[in-house]
Design an enzyme around this catalytic site. Structure first.
Site, PDB file in Angstrom:
ATOM      1  N   LYS A   1      11.074 -35.826 -34.787  1.00  0.00           N
ATOM      2  CA  LYS A   1      11.858 -34.520 -35.731  1.00  0.00           C
ATOM      3  C   LYS A   1      12.429 -35.049 -36.741  1.00  0.00           C
ATOM      4  O   LYS A   1      13.613 -36.341 -36.586  1.00  0.00           O
ATOM      5  CB  LYS A   1      12.641 -33.751 -34.733  1.00  0.00           C
TER       6      LYS A   1
ATOM      7  N   LYS B   1      21.076 -35.685 -26.390  1.00  0.00           N
ATOM      8  CA  LYS B   1      22.052 -35.641 -26.816  1.00  0.00           C
ATOM      9  C   LYS B   1      22.640 -37.070 -25.849  1.00  0.00           C
ATOM     10  O   LYS B   1      23.605 -37.174 -26.733  1.00  0.00           O
ATOM     11  CB  LYS B   1      22.694 -34.862 -27.259  1.00  0.00           C
TER      12      LYS B   1
ATOM     13  N   LYS C   1      19.606 -34.243 -38.641  1.00  0.00           N
ATOM     14  CA  LYS C   1      20.812 -34.444 -39.382  1.00  0.00           C
ATOM     15  C   LYS C   1      21.303 -36.176 -38.730  1.00  0.00           C
ATOM     16  O   LYS C   1      22.023 -36.776 -39.245  1.00  0.00           O
ATOM     17  CB  LYS C   1      21.957 -33.735 -39.040  1.00  0.00           C
TER      18      LYS C   1
HETATM   19  P1  TYM Z   1      20.771 -26.735 -35.353  1.00  0.00           P
HETATM   20  O1  TYM Z   1      21.984 -26.791 -35.986  1.00  0.00           O
HETATM   21  O2  TYM Z   1      20.163 -28.047 -34.909  1.00  0.00           O
HETATM   22  O3  TYM Z   1      19.166 -25.933 -36.946  1.00  0.00           O
HETATM   23  C1  TYM Z   1      19.878 -24.800 -37.181  1.00  0.00           C
HETATM   24  C2  TYM Z   1      17.629 -24.386 -37.328  1.00  0.00           C
HETATM   25  O4  TYM Z   1      16.836 -25.108 -38.307  1.00  0.00           O
HETATM   26  C3  TYM Z   1      16.477 -25.481 -37.462  1.00  0.00           C
HETATM   27  N1  TYM Z   1      15.695 -27.241 -37.372  1.00  0.00           N
HETATM   28  C4  TYM Z   1      14.470 -27.453 -37.446  1.00  0.00           C
HETATM   29  N2  TYM Z   1      13.438 -26.826 -37.833  1.00  0.00           N
HETATM   30  C5  TYM Z   1      12.094 -27.132 -38.310  1.00  0.00           C
HETATM   31  N3  TYM Z   1      12.616 -28.404 -38.310  1.00  0.00           N
HETATM   32  C6  TYM Z   1      13.047 -29.568 -38.169  1.00  0.00           C
HETATM   33  N4  TYM Z   1      13.241 -30.971 -37.850  1.00  0.00           N
HETATM   34  C7  TYM Z   1      14.263 -28.690 -37.639  1.00  0.00           C
HETATM   35  N5  TYM Z   1      15.547 -29.197 -37.375  1.00  0.00           N
HETATM   36  C8  TYM Z   1      16.523 -28.450 -37.095  1.00  0.00           C
HETATM   37  C9  TYM Z   1      16.556 -25.373 -35.701  1.00  0.00           C
HETATM   38  O5  TYM Z   1      15.631 -24.958 -34.458  1.00  0.00           O
HETATM   39  C10 TYM Z   1      17.332 -24.211 -35.817  1.00  0.00           C
HETATM   40  O6  TYM Z   1      16.669 -22.984 -35.942  1.00  0.00           O
HETATM   41  N6  TYM Z   1      21.451 -24.236 -30.800  1.00  0.00           N
HETATM   42  C11 TYM Z   1      21.202 -24.317 -32.048  1.00  0.00           C
HETATM   43  C12 TYM Z   1      22.587 -23.401 -32.965  1.00  0.00           C
HETATM   44  C13 TYM Z   1      22.830 -22.376 -32.738  1.00  0.00           C
HETATM   45  C14 TYM Z   1      21.844 -21.071 -32.630  1.00  0.00           C
HETATM   46  C15 TYM Z   1      21.980 -20.144 -31.334  1.00  0.00           C
HETATM   47  C16 TYM Z   1      20.498 -20.649 -33.292  1.00  0.00           C
HETATM   48  C17 TYM Z   1      23.893 -21.985 -31.952  1.00  0.00           C
HETATM   49  N7  TYM Z   1      23.521 -21.093 -30.998  1.00  0.00           N
HETATM   50  C18 TYM Z   1      22.068 -19.235 -31.747  1.00  0.00           C
HETATM   51  C19 TYM Z   1      20.490 -19.462 -32.507  1.00  0.00           C
HETATM   52  C20 TYM Z   1      20.876 -18.482 -32.161  1.00  0.00           C
HETATM   53  C21 TYM Z   1      20.685 -25.654 -33.180  1.00  0.00           C
HETATM   54  O7  TYM Z   1      22.031 -27.008 -32.533  1.00  0.00           O
HETATM   55  O8  TYM Z   1      20.564 -25.547 -34.998  1.00  0.00           O
END
Ligand code: TYM
Length: 336
Positions: A196, A113, A199
């Site tokens: 991957k 990032k 968004k």
């Molecule tokens: P975020 O917002 O990027 O994504 C949310 C969830 O979606 C999953 N994900 C995917 N799974 C499979 N294939 C993909 N292409 C894909 N893109 C996203 C992510 O693995 C995630 O589970 N850091 C985290 C948010 C967070 C969090 C937490 C998660 C903040 N605090 C505590 C668990 C526990 C994030 O940016 O997810």
């Protein structure tokens, strides 16, 4: 998976996509049946990169609508936005004083990032994983359903919990387990099977958004990159065919099958046959979510109330845990 407390989060940055749905949210919905479940829209994480206030508010409401439309039952699960529960930010500071620079320096998400212009990245982007550890441990959560890309952050959370426990001489925090699906752990871009689905990709044709219209979903699948070979008989034969493997994985996750079971049905068939069936299955899953989401978005006051009620329920759990944590660290606190 043994019973325990489930916590997970999603960032309010743009629309949720198929990767979020199949990698995480579908699992979140299933876990509600027999677990205590806490789901968080992590707006404090979203501001680690520049945000516009009006867009942040809109994205938070959209994600709330999308989660409810996908099957998160707010009478049962706690659904809230992170910034309304101040214990997250406070515990994150305590963890900043436990985590080591060396641990954070290894985080691949920061490297990706921050890109080349690392000197210009915010301190928040760098410290992101300590806030994520605080999200989870503020509830002493034991299970964290996520996609494969969050595995490293979960390992860091366990390192922080272990270090805290050994510094303060108690088994204070549990070591949370990642819960990662076998199929759909990492859904890839529709235009490049080696990156991957995300968004932040500039091209909308790389992803299926949960608010895409049926025609657009069909068009995106039609245009998805593939190869000229028919589908093989075995999963091993998909190894060097990332785009084919991705589409098979998506269909498998949507229909609750393994990749091998999908190949039993489709081996020998070309993408001309497979893609329309995949598109139909996607539309079958996404169309009801989109319709419900649009209904919910017509009343944003209701959505705001749901999040504020959820925040109150979350704080009831997090407040005594933070208080006990500060107690073992030696902070003077009021006794009331
Ligand atoms: P975020 O917002 O990027 O994504 C949310 C969830 O979606 C999953 N994900 C995917 N799974 C499979 N294939 C993909 N292409 C894909 N893109 C996203 C992510 O693995 C995630 O589970 N850091 C985290 C948010 C967070 C969090 C937490 C998660 C903040 N605090 C505590 C668990 C526990 C994030 O940016 O997810």
């Amino acid at each position: 998976m043994s019973k325990g407390r489930v916590f997970s989060g999603v960032q309010p940055t743009g629309n949720l996509h198929l990767g979020n749905y199949l990698g995480a949210i579908k699992n979140w919905v299933g876990l509600q049946q027999d677990h205590e479940t806490i789901y968080c829209i992590v707006d404090l994480h979203a501001i680690t990169v520049p945000q516009q206030p009006q867009l942040l508010k809109k994205a938070t409401q959209e994600v709330a609508a999308c989660l409810i439309a996908s099957g998160i039952d707010t009478n049962n699960s706690i659904l809230f936005n992170q910034s309304q529960v101040s214990q997250h930010a406070e515990l994150a500071w305590l963890f900043n004083c436990v985590a080591r620079l060396g641990w954070l320096n290894r985080m691949t998400q920061f490297k990706e990032k921050a890109g080349k212009n690392r000197e210009n990245a915010t301190v928040g982007l760098y410290a992101y994983p300590t806030l994520m550890a605080a999200d989870i441990l503020a509830y002493k959560a034991t299970h964290v359903p996520v996609g494969d890309d969050q595995k490293q952050h979960l390992e860091l959370t366990r390192d922080i919990a272990t270090a805290f426990n050994s510094m303060f001489g108690e088994e204070f925090f549990p070591l949370p387990e990642p819960v990662i699906q076998k199929t759909a752990a990492r859904i890839m871009s529709l235009r490049d099977g080696s990156s991957k689905m995300s968004k932040s990709d500039d091209s909308d044709f790389t992803r299926i958004n949960l608010n895409d219209e049926d025609d657009l979903i069909a068009q995106k699948i039609k245009k998805a990159k593939t190869d000229p070979e028919p589908l093989p008989e075995t999963v091993e034969e998909l190894e060097n065919r990332p785009e084919a493997r991705n589409l098979v994985g998506i269909y498998a996750a949507l229909t609750n099958q393994s990749d091998a079971e999908v190949l039993v049905e489709f081996s020998g068939q070309g993408f001309g046959k497979f893609k329309p069936i995949l598109a139909e299955s996607l539309i079958g899953s996404i169309s009801p979510i989109r319709t419900e989401m649009n209904k919910l978005l017509a009343d944003t006051n209701h959505l705001d109330n749901v999040l504020s009620e959820g925040s109150k329920r979350a704080a009831v759990i997090a407040e005594p845990i933070l208080r006990a944590c500060k107690n073992v660290m030696g902070f003077v606190q009021s006794t009331s």
